[in-house]
Motif scaffolding. Structure first.
Motif, short mmCIF file in Angstrom:
data_model
loop_
_atom_site.label_atom_id
_atom_site.label_comp_id
_atom_site.label_asym_id
_atom_site.label_seq_id
_atom_site.Cartn_x
_atom_site.Cartn_y
_atom_site.Cartn_z
N ARG A 48 0.81 -1.22 0.00
CA ARG A 48 0.00 0.00 0.00
C ARG A 48 0.84 1.27 0.00
N LEU A 51 0.03 3.76 -3.24
CA LEU A 51 -1.30 4.32 -3.41
C LEU A 51 -1.24 5.70 -4.06
N TYR A 84 0.37 9.10 4.65
CA TYR A 84 0.13 7.67 4.75
C TYR A 84 1.39 6.85 4.48
N PHE A 127 6.36 -0.66 19.49
CA PHE A 127 6.87 -1.83 18.77
C PHE A 127 6.12 -3.08 19.24
N LEU A 128 5.89 -3.99 18.32
CA LEU A 128 5.18 -5.21 18.70
C LEU A 128 6.12 -6.26 19.30
N VAL C 481 -1.10 -4.86 10.44
CA VAL C 481 -0.45 -4.24 11.60
C VAL C 481 -1.38 -3.22 12.24
N LYS C 484 -3.90 -4.61 14.70
CA LYS C 484 -3.20 -5.04 15.92
C LYS C 484 -2.85 -3.83 16.79
N MET C 485 -2.32 -2.79 16.15
CA MET C 485 -1.95 -1.58 16.89
C MET C 485 -3.18 -0.95 17.54
N ASP C 488 -4.34 -2.92 20.47
CA ASP C 488 -3.48 -2.68 21.64
C ASP C 488 -3.80 -1.33 22.27
N ARG C 505 -3.43 9.32 18.34
CA ARG C 505 -2.75 8.37 17.47
C ARG C 505 -3.72 7.30 16.98
N GLU C 508 -5.87 8.74 14.28
CA GLU C 508 -5.12 8.89 13.03
C GLU C 508 -4.98 7.53 12.34
N LEU C 509 -4.64 6.51 13.14
CA LEU C 509 -4.49 5.16 12.59
C LEU C 509 -5.80 4.66 12.00
N ILE C 511 -8.25 6.28 10.63
CA ILE C 511 -8.54 6.85 9.32
C ILE C 511 -7.54 6.31 8.28
N TYR C 512 -6.31 6.15 8.71
CA TYR C 512 -5.29 5.59 7.81
C TYR C 512 -5.68 4.18 7.36
N GLU C 515 -8.59 4.13 4.93
CA GLU C 515 -8.37 4.63 3.57
C GLU C 515 -7.33 3.84 2.78
N THR C 516 -6.45 3.12 3.46
CA THR C 516 -5.35 2.50 2.71
C THR C 516 -5.46 0.99 2.58
N HIS C 547 -1.43 13.67 30.78
CA HIS C 547 -0.07 13.39 30.36
C HIS C 547 0.92 13.48 31.52
N LYS C 550 1.65 10.55 33.62
CA LYS C 550 2.33 9.45 32.98
C LYS C 550 3.51 8.94 33.81
N ASN C 558 2.60 -2.59 26.57
CA ASN C 558 1.77 -3.06 25.46
C ASN C 558 2.59 -3.88 24.48
N ILE C 559 3.54 -4.57 25.00
CA ILE C 559 4.41 -5.37 24.16
C ILE C 559 4.07 -6.81 24.47
#
Lengths: 235, 169, 561, 180
Positions: A48, A51, A84, A127-128, C481, C484-485, C488, C505, C508-509, C511-512, C515-516, C547, C550, C558-559
């Motif tokens: 991707r 795109l 993207y 990171f995973l 990915v 999964k992200m 998490d 974040r 944003e992910l 929408i990403y 669309e992709t 924040h 934190k 989250n690993i």
């Protein structure tokens, strides 16, 4: 054959029908970022990165798998696409365990190059850190899942060019992995011909010859296309 | 990892009636490679899971590369490479069951029986699985014990039923 | 068999019904829900009871498809009065037979909804549950024995096929479907007639019809009920489609989780072949068509058409980029028409009654009826069919009988893992494709889950995201990915470990990924998240830590190892 | 004269980034014209004063690193993650694929050099390793990152001199971006 008129990034081009957007862009030195594309084997549209925005289409389409049509208006470098591309790159890095410092492909890696091209200085996502296997059972080669980005170029080269179909993909989702035969050690494969084409096709340091160390990997993915061209001449 | 080459040399027992069932299916499908999934369904039905030597047999019969067969098997949730246990307890985690507390059932199973989804008891008597909706939403929460749907289950009742299943060998 | 032969059979069957030697008819629901509650036992016991009483010649007993109110099962319907008994078990069968057949008066306290309604209805059709519905797709479900083709023939079965083959050209059929304004019931709502026309226009020696019965949405069982309750209707729709587009071969791809649907559909195919309603030269028209069943093996993504095609070809069910669309390049590279079970089941009524009739039902942009699988925290859950444009309030409170335990309606989830939710403020939304899209949800295939105040919307989003993560095929990066992200990150919010940055974040992910992604699974995976964010953002905000806080928490873990 | 203060910090890393910092050679004099290095592994100073720029090498691997990093964040105007370990855990993160116990056992128990007599050291005064190694941006807000293993001396000097001259550096524009 009559050429088609298309517009890429506000410039007009003439191109032969049947060509993909990517092919036309590459012919005219318009940069399209790719990872899973490899000239000489079929495209799958999986990474991707390529795109593009096409006027009149609500969806972004992958340049590698979309054929041009007459009067197509294509945008390859909009802010949305750039954004993207950067996220895609970050996700590639976050998915597996890419440690450039200890990698054979350090300096010749397509993933590294991609990071530079999109200007990625760090990765915003956690990171995973998946636990990945390294298969060293083959007498000459190594398969390191840590560095694999699942572009499946090796799978396609092995199947379409060599005709061996040693490689395929197991599982699904984020648990996909490249496998040899029945997920058995590569060294015991009954299908692999040890031709080494997959090593040339691999964009990262996931497939490499045993004789080298960090930073020494030399790859020549173009060889695949040359090979296919030469075969046509023989026929 | 199992040894690859030795696997493909392994001949299945020709007298095994289960092999005959697979062979019959292969013949019915005319050994067409695109019948792979249909053949795998048959094999999974007769063996309960898909042992590697069976996959090797199918791969040869359909002239498909081993990795193609393996990749297809691992893609679909229906197929399992490992035995799922003598008795199976499948907890539906579809939306309706989720809303009605499927997770609580799974937690209870884990605390009372000590098995999590995908696990099989040490004696191979019981395997716990989850399904993404069995389509019996009106009966939520639903659990399938050995192919028998138990609707509107309550915690104590279902745990007792599972324990009974394990005891009845 | 030719046209005349079919008529003869139908007349004979109808005559049988009219000269019915039976005085009574009892249907026992053998839909999946009722079978799970033990209706097969009930059926057996009922037969025994009738035999011991020597009523064999007076009472006809038939197993039927789904009757609707699944959580009241096992259901038993007494015809011709349409008296439905709920939660029938072997212990009260004797009493029912005695009272209903011998004494000719129903047992009030065993009637449908007797435990919740002040006064249950003797004729179930009067009950608001049924009264507010309009059954087109499900019309004969619950009335006929799905395993007998003759039962279907009596109910105008294969009349539409007969009409198309003998009286209509393929163009006529397509025009009629276009006129009906029927839209694909699989979820996206693409106009069916247009789709047929596209495939029709591609010239090829071989074309295919595929029926998509890979109903993978958790919480949806419409296709299952149709396949189990009236398989011939679907088969007839497929044959008509085959005639219209010029295909001679069809595949029905049915979920492996639905063994009963597979069995009944295969039975239907055999019966239709035997009668010459499938095969070569159907009804003497020169048209040949045959159908094969392919059994799904448990992959939600196979509901996506290109993945479904790959799966029929015996491969991993991974989608491929479109264009080219299956209409041009489908199964084995041939032009292929893919429609959903419910779409095919809508075809024969349209052919028989005309496109005009159908187009007048529903709303201007969404014609016809829609089947919903109603479930969740509601009094009466089950399978319902309403005209497009019926309000959510009507569905929840009139048909569904209101919230369970007097709970408060919080949201309705439509479209499963690809859909979104409708909050209480929009209870009066007229349910059609456009209205739901405007609310940030989708019609989807018809799963409708009602949630009350105890439902945690962040956890609902996490639940669906986890589903998509598990079901992602792993081919394209954003979905593989990204899901999964996001999963998490949602877990992090659920655990009260996330900050505003994480939420930004996540958005944003979302929408990403939308669309992709390569296919519809990834493209719609963020929908439940985006929709709950839109309507219940405060539930997310309340979970965030500031924040500055934190540094008081542990290192994010989250690993996963 | 408004002289700036610089701190350089060594968390979970190999000190290679500091070596690279020293590789700027005589250019250190240019830095010295504008700033003092007030705390660094090569400066004997226990307490961290408020600084303008903090260059931090290495990732967060222990409770001590965590506390130190949070402390620095409060006292530094500009916090720079220096090197791949600080930016994306790099080699130090390679233990994240294993449970901590396995890592300890591999080092102290199973290693051949232990002659099967080793045991995991457990003195309370020792620092306590976190379960997972994390890069700096996951713990604090990072103002600038210089990836690389190690980052080139020219990149380090460039970034320093830009900040010292109150400009914002851009590694991408100047083609100084590199990993590994």
């Amino acid at each position: 054959m009559n050429k088609l008129t298309i517009y890429i990034d506000d410039k007009q081009f003439q191109a032969e029908p049947g060509k993909s957007i990517l092919e036309v862009c590459r012919e005219h030195d318009i940069e399209i970022l790719t990872m899973c594309h490899l000239k000489g084997v079929n495209d799958v549209g999986a990474c991707r990165l390529c795109l593009v925005e096409i006027e009149g289409m609500s969806k972004l389409l992958s340049a590698c798998t979309t054929k041009i049509t007459a009067n197509m208006v294509i945008h390859t470098k909009t802010e949305r696409i750039k954004k993207y591309q950067r996220i895609t790159t970050e996700l590639f890095f976050a998915e597996r365990n890419h440690v450039c410092a200890v990698c054979v492909a350090n300096g010749t890696c397509e993933l590294q190059d991609l990071g530079y091209k999109v200007g990625m200085d760090h990765i915003r996502y956690p990171f995973l850190f998946p636990k990945c296997e390294v298969d060293t059972s083959h007498p000459w080669y190594v398969m390191d899942q840590n560095r694999c980005i699942m572009c499946t170029r090796c799978v396609r080269v092995c199947n379409e060019v060599e005709g061996a179909h040693n490689w395929d993909v197991k599982n699904r989702g984020y648990q996909v992995r490249i496998i040899s035969d029945f997920d058995t050690p590569w060294g015991e494969s009954i299908t692999c011909t040890s031709c080494g084409k997959c090593l040339q096709a691999c964009p990262t340091g996931a497939l490499w010859p045993k004789a080298i160390v960090q930073g020494q990997m030399k790859k020549n993915p173009e060889i695949i296309d040359e090979l296919m061209e030469r075969r046509k001449m023989i026929l | 990892m199992k040894s690859g080459s030795s696997l493909l040399d392994a001949e299945l027992h020709k007298t095994d009636p289960r092999v005959k069932l697979i062979a019959a299916k292969l013949k019915k499908e005319n050994f067409k490679p695109d019948a792979l999934i249909e053949v795998l369904h048959t094999a999974q039905n007769v063996y309960g899971h898909l042992p590697l030597n069976v996959l090797a047999y199918i791969s040869k019969a359909l002239s498909l590369p081993p990795s193609r067969v393996y990749s297809t098997v691992t893609f679909y949730h229906f197929f399992s490479l490992k035995s799922k246990g003598e008795h199976t307890c499948l907890v539906c985690t579809g939306t309706a069951c989720y809303v009605k507390g499927a997770q609580v059932i799974l937690n209870e199973i884990e605390s009372k029986i000590g098995l999590r989804p995908g696990q099989v008891s040490a004696d191979n008597q019981l395997g716990i699985q989850v399904a993404r909706c069995i389509g019996a939403c009106g009966l939520a929460p639903a659990v399938v014990l050995d192919d028998e749907v138990q609707g509107k289950v309550t915690l104590g009742e279902i745990i007792n039923k599972i324990i009974d299943k394990m005891a009845a060998k | 068999m030719n046209r005349q032969d079919l008529k003869t059979i139908i007349y004979a069957e109808k005559a049988k019904v009219e000269n019915n030697k039976y005085k009574h008819k009892i249907g026992v629901c053998c839909g999946a829900g009722c079978i799970s509650s033990g209706s097969e036992e009930v059926l057996k016991k009922l037969q025994e009871e009738v035999t011991t009483r020597g009523l064999d010649h007076d009472v006809e007993i038939i197993p039927t498809g789904c009757m609707g109110p699944c959580n009241q099962g096992p259901l038993m319907k007494y015809l011709p009065d349409h008296t439905i008994y709920q939660k029938v078990d072997c212990s009260n069968i004797a009493a029912i037979v005695q009272s209903q057949i011998i004494d000719k008066k129903p047992i009030e306290h065993l009637l449908l909804f007797a435990d919740t309604r002040e006064k249950p209805f003797r004729d179930a059709r009067e009950d608001p549950f049924f009264k507010s519905q309009l059954k087109i797709v499900l019309r004969n479900c619950g009335q006929l024995n799905p395993e007998r083709i003759e039962d279907f023939l009596v109910h105008d079965g294969y009349q539409a096929l007969d009409k198309t083959l003998c009286e209509m050209s393929p163009e006529d059929v397509i025009a009629e479907i276009k006129h009906s304004r029927l839209r694909g019931r699989g979820g996206a709502g693409y106009p069916t007639g247009l789709k047929w026309e596209t495939v029709y226009k591609y010239v090829n020696d071989q074309k295919y019809v595929i029926c998509n019965g890979d109903e993978g949405d958790p919480g949806a069982f419409m296709d299952r009920s149709v396949l189990e309750g009236n398989p011939h209707r679907v088969l007839e729709g497929m044959a008509i489609a085959g005639y219209a587009i010029g295909a001679t071969k069809g595949y029905a791809y049915i979920r492996g989780e639905y063994p009963l649907a597979i069995k009944r559909f295969e039975t239907a195919i055999k019966q239709a072949r035997k009668m010459g309603l499938l095969g070569t030269d159907i009804l003497g028209s020169n048209f040949s068509f045959d159908v094969e069943v392919r059994i799904g093996a448990g992959a939600f993504v196979c509901g996506e058409e290109t993945a479904l095609i790959a799966s029929i070809e015996g491969k991993r069910g991974t989608p491929r980029p479109r264009p080219p669309f299956p209409a041009e390049f489908g199964l084995w590279g041939k032009p292929t028409l893919i429609n959903n079970v419910e779409t095919f089941a809508s075809i024969s009524p349209i052919i028989i009654n005309g496109g005009e009739w159908y187009s007048e039902i529903g709303t201007p942009k969404s014609a016809g009826t829609k089947v919903f699988a109603l479930a969740g925290k509601i009094n009466y859950s089950g399978l319902i069919e309403v005209p497009m444009g019926t309000s959510l309030r009507e569905i929840v409170f009139d048909i569904g009988g209101g919230m369970q335990g007097g709970g408060e309606f919080k949201a309705a989830q439509t479209g499963g893992p690809s859909g979104g939710c409708i909050p209480a403020g929009h209870l009066d939304v007229k349910m059609d494709y456009e209205a739901l899209t405007n609310l940030g949800s989708i019609m989807g295939s018809g799963g409708l889950i009602i949630m009350d105040q105890t439902s945690d919307m962040v956890d609902v989003a996490r639940f669906f995201m986890e589903f998509c993560m598990d079901e992602s095929c792993g081919k394209c990066l954003p979905c593989r990915v990204g899901t999964k992200m996001m999963c998490d990150l949602l877990q992090k919010i659920c655990d009260n470990r996330a900050t505003q940055i994480d939420l930004d974040r996540l958005e944003e992910l979302a929408i990403y990924v939308k669309e992709t992604s390569l296919c519809g699974l990834g493209g719609s995976a963020p929908n439940p998240l985006l929709s709950t964010l839109r309507h219940f953002r405060n539930e997310y905000q309340n979970r965030l830590i500031r924040h500055e806080q934190k540094d008081q928490i542990e290192v994010p873990s989250n690993i996963q190892v | 004269m408004n002289r700036k203060k610089i701190a350089t910090v060594w968390l979970g890393g190999c000190s290679g980034c500091h070596m690279s910092l020293l590789d700027i050679d005589e250019l250190i004099l240019e830095v010295a014209k504008l700033a003092d290095i007030v705390k660094s592994p090569i400066v004997d100073c226990k307490e961290l004063p408020d600084v303008d720029i903090a260059l931090i090498e290495g990732s967060v691997t222990s409770d001590e690193h965590m506390n130190e990093l949070l402390h620095i964040r409060k006292h530094a105007k500009v916090l720079v993650a220096l090197g791949d370990c600080a930016v994306m855990t790099n080699v130090t993160g390679m233990r994240n694929y294993f449970p901590l116990k396995e890592v300890f056992d591999a080092a102290y128990v199973d290693a051949v050099s232990n002659d099967s007599e080793g045991s995991v050291p457990g003195h309370p005064a020792l620092l306590h390793l976190n379960d997972k190694v994390v890069p700096l941006p996951e713990v604090v807000d990072v103002d600038f990152v210089i990836p690389g293993c190690p980052p080139g001396a020219d990149a380090i000097f460039y970034v320093l001199s830009e900040f010292l001259n109150d400009r914002i550096p851009d590694l991408n524009e100047t083609k100084k971006l590199r990993y590994g």
